[in-house]
Design a protein around this motif. Structure first.
Motif, PDB file in Angstrom:
ATOM      1  N   THR A 160       0.845  -1.208   0.000  1.00  0.00           N
ATOM      2  CA  THR A 160       0.000   0.000   0.000  1.00  0.00           C
ATOM      3  C   THR A 160       0.872   1.247   0.000  1.00  0.00           C
ATOM      4  O   THR A 160       0.574   2.222  -0.689  1.00  0.00           O
TER       5      THR A 160
ATOM      6  N   THR B 189       1.978   2.795  -3.358  1.00  0.00           N
ATOM      7  CA  THR B 189       1.112   3.651  -4.177  1.00  0.00           C
ATOM      8  C   THR B 189       0.517   4.816  -3.381  1.00  0.00           C
ATOM      9  O   THR B 189       0.240   5.865  -3.942  1.00  0.00           O
ATOM     10  N   ASP B 190       0.306   4.606  -2.081  1.00  0.00           N
ATOM     11  CA  ASP B 190      -0.329   5.639  -1.263  1.00  0.00           C
ATOM     12  C   ASP B 190       0.712   6.258  -0.314  1.00  0.00           C
ATOM     13  O   ASP B 190       0.962   5.719   0.766  1.00  0.00           O
ATOM     14  N   SER B 191       1.272   7.367  -0.748  1.00  0.00           N
ATOM     15  CA  SER B 191       2.340   7.993   0.040  1.00  0.00           C
ATOM     16  C   SER B 191       1.811   8.590   1.346  1.00  0.00           C
ATOM     17  O   SER B 191       2.576   8.867   2.261  1.00  0.00           O
ATOM     18  N   SER B 192       0.495   8.793   1.435  1.00  0.00           N
ATOM     19  CA  SER B 192      -0.077   9.362   2.658  1.00  0.00           C
ATOM     20  C   SER B 192      -0.461   8.297   3.684  1.00  0.00           C
ATOM     21  O   SER B 192      -0.854   8.621   4.797  1.00  0.00           O
TER      22      SER B 192
ATOM     23  N   SER C  81      -8.921   8.748   6.134  1.00  0.00           N
ATOM     24  CA  SER C  81      -8.967   8.139   4.798  1.00  0.00           C
ATOM     25  C   SER C  81      -7.647   7.473   4.386  1.00  0.00           C
ATOM     26  O   SER C  81      -7.654   6.580   3.542  1.00  0.00           O
ATOM     27  N   HIS C  82      -6.511   7.898   4.964  1.00  0.00           N
ATOM     28  CA  HIS C  82      -5.246   7.218   4.659  1.00  0.00           C
ATOM     29  C   HIS C  82      -4.713   6.500   5.899  1.00  0.00           C
ATOM     30  O   HIS C  82      -3.509   6.308   6.048  1.00  0.00           O
TER      31      HIS C  82
ATOM     32  N   ARG D  32      -6.693   1.455   4.983  1.00  0.00           N
ATOM     33  CA  ARG D  32      -6.058   1.250   3.687  1.00  0.00           C
ATOM     34  C   ARG D  32      -5.132   0.026   3.679  1.00  0.00           C
ATOM     35  O   ARG D  32      -4.568  -0.311   2.658  1.00  0.00           O
TER      36      ARG D  32
ATOM     37  N   VAL E 135     -12.009   4.123  -2.691  1.00  0.00           N
ATOM     38  CA  VAL E 135     -10.819   3.637  -1.993  1.00  0.00           C
ATOM     39  C   VAL E 135      -9.680   3.378  -2.986  1.00  0.00           C
ATOM     40  O   VAL E 135      -8.533   3.776  -2.768  1.00  0.00           O
TER      41      VAL E 135
ATOM     42  N   LEU F 107      -8.314   6.678  -4.215  1.00  0.00           N
ATOM     43  CA  LEU F 107      -7.551   7.385  -3.176  1.00  0.00           C
ATOM     44  C   LEU F 107      -6.147   6.812  -3.032  1.00  0.00           C
ATOM     45  O   LEU F 107      -5.198   7.515  -2.722  1.00  0.00           O
ATOM     46  N   GLU F 108      -6.037   5.506  -3.249  1.00  0.00           N
ATOM     47  CA  GLU F 108      -4.721   4.873  -3.131  1.00  0.00           C
ATOM     48  C   GLU F 108      -3.858   5.125  -4.361  1.00  0.00           C
ATOM     49  O   GLU F 108      -2.639   5.043  -4.312  1.00  0.00           O
TER      50      GLU F 108
ATOM     51  N   GLN G 215      -2.707  10.985  -4.554  1.00  0.00           N
ATOM     52  CA  GLN G 215      -3.055  11.755  -3.359  1.00  0.00           C
ATOM     53  C   GLN G 215      -3.038  13.252  -3.656  1.00  0.00           C
ATOM     54  O   GLN G 215      -2.418  13.681  -4.615  1.00  0.00           O
TER      55      GLN G 215
END
Lengths: 255, 114
Positions: free
Chosen positions: A179, A182-185, A217-218, A222, B72, B75-76, B79
């Motif tokens: 995760t 891709t999701d830096s937050s 949300s992050h 996630r 979801v 969002l991934e 950002q």
């Protein structure tokens, strides 16, 4: 950067004499001057007990002192020398070359971290996220007052969180997390495991605060439960399990 | 809305959808192909109020679950404050349009307008 091939026996006769040698491929990258990373190759003699960090330090001592690597304790306590070794996040000081069972050892900087240079990465985000979850016991009273006693815990209460207290903040779990790629937050497995460490601590009274912080949300939702964080932890911490326990609190299954 | 509340809805809609879609599929399987899927019989199904209520519930459950899942994933993927707001509101609007259009179809068929 030119690719270098060299034989340790020829250029550094003072190294340990051994019949075994390994090809050490070190990723070189300077974000200020390079467009992409390149590998430099060194043939390094090794013994049964030689660690990857010792091999890298051999390279620094005898071939190229400009190789950037962060290290300190050399005993898997400080969490400084995390890197990708043959594609898997590991501590260089805790990984013996002989255990890798390969003639080639490739070392690269950890994934999901900005590279400072070569094998050294920036830890600011890791520490920021760790700090964000309030990694300390929150209470209104204090054991420092003269009429107060220390906050006692039963062995069972300690058992609830002690595994998670072994975290050395090496960042290997965050590096292995799909995760985070891709999701830096995303808060990340390290901070979430530490959130659980304090939520499960019977002395702590800041659960609501901490659960609110990760319930965004992050945050914790996630996590896809890939479990790679738990696989790579050198201290036996199981962040994936901690994350599931935390979800239990948020879903109302745990108090 | 808190993320944990959204995820409780997400898990709840998933479980409820599995149950209702199972009933829907079982109803198709208990009748022959012609009885189940011929044009007249499909229209006739929509005249049954309990069945229509189930279809409407499936529509709402799948729309809520699906659009939250899409939110979801998006969002991934990327950002940013503006991007995340656009995704969240976009998914709510998309969900409402889908539910509105699907409900319109169900109601019109139920009332014999198709």
């Amino acid at each position: 950067m030119a690719q270098v091939s060299s034989t340790a026996d020829e250029q550094a006769p003072n190294l340990l004499s051994t019949s075994k040698s390994v090809l050490l491929k070190i990723s070189r990258f300077n974000p200020e001057s390079d467009d992409s990373s390149k590998f430099m190759e060194f043939s390094i003699p090794y013994q049964k007990w030689t660690t990857v960090l010792e091999a890298i330090l051999d390279v620094k001592k005898h071939f190229d002192h400009s190789v950037a690597v962060r290290y300190s304790c050399r005993q898997a306590t400080c969490g400084s020398c995390g890197m990708l070794i043959n594609g898997k996040p590991r501590l260089a000081c805790f990984t013996k070359i002989s255990e890798l069972d390969s003639d080639v050892v490739t070392v690269e900087p950890m994934n999901n971290f900005p590279v400072i240079r070569d094998l050294a990465v920036r830890f600011e985000k890791l520490f920021d996220k760790h700090q964000k979850i309030k990694p300390y016991v929150i209470r209104d009273d204090t054991e420092l007052e003269s009429d107060q006693r220390e906050f006692l815990q039963s062995p069972e209460e300690v058992e609830q969180y002690i595994q998670f207290a072994n975290c050395i903040k090496c960042g290997l779990c965050n590096s292995a997390c799909p995760t985070m790629a891709t999701d830096s937050s995303f808060v990340g497995p390290q901070a979430l495991a530490q959130a659980y460490r304090y939520v499960a601590d019977s002395r702590d009274k800041g659960n609501d605060d901490r659960l609110n912080i990760i319930d965004e949300s992050h945050g914790i939702w996630r996590c896809h439960f890939a479990g790679s964080c738990s696989q790579v932890c050198p201290k036996g911490v199981d962040p994936a399990m901690g994350i599931q326990f935390l979800r239990g609190y948020l879903l109302g299954f745990r108090n | 809305m808190k993320e944990s509340t959204i995820m409780k809805i997400h898990y709840g809609t998933a479980l409820a959808s599995v149950g209702l879609v199972a009933v829907h599929i079982l109803m198709r399987l208990t009748t022959g192909f012609a009885d189940s899927l011929s044009y007249e019989n499909v229209l006739a199904n929509y005249r049954s109020v309990p069945y229509v209520i189930m279809l409407e519930l499936i529509l709402i459950l799948l729309a809520v679950h699906g659009f939250n899942g899409l939110r979801v994933i998006l969002l991934e993927l990327k950002q940013g404050r503006v991007y995340e707001k656009a995704i969240s509101y976009g998914c709510v609007v998309g969900m409402m349009i889908l539910i509105g259009y699907g409900s319109r179809t169900i109601i019109m068929t139920n009332m014999g307008m198709v």
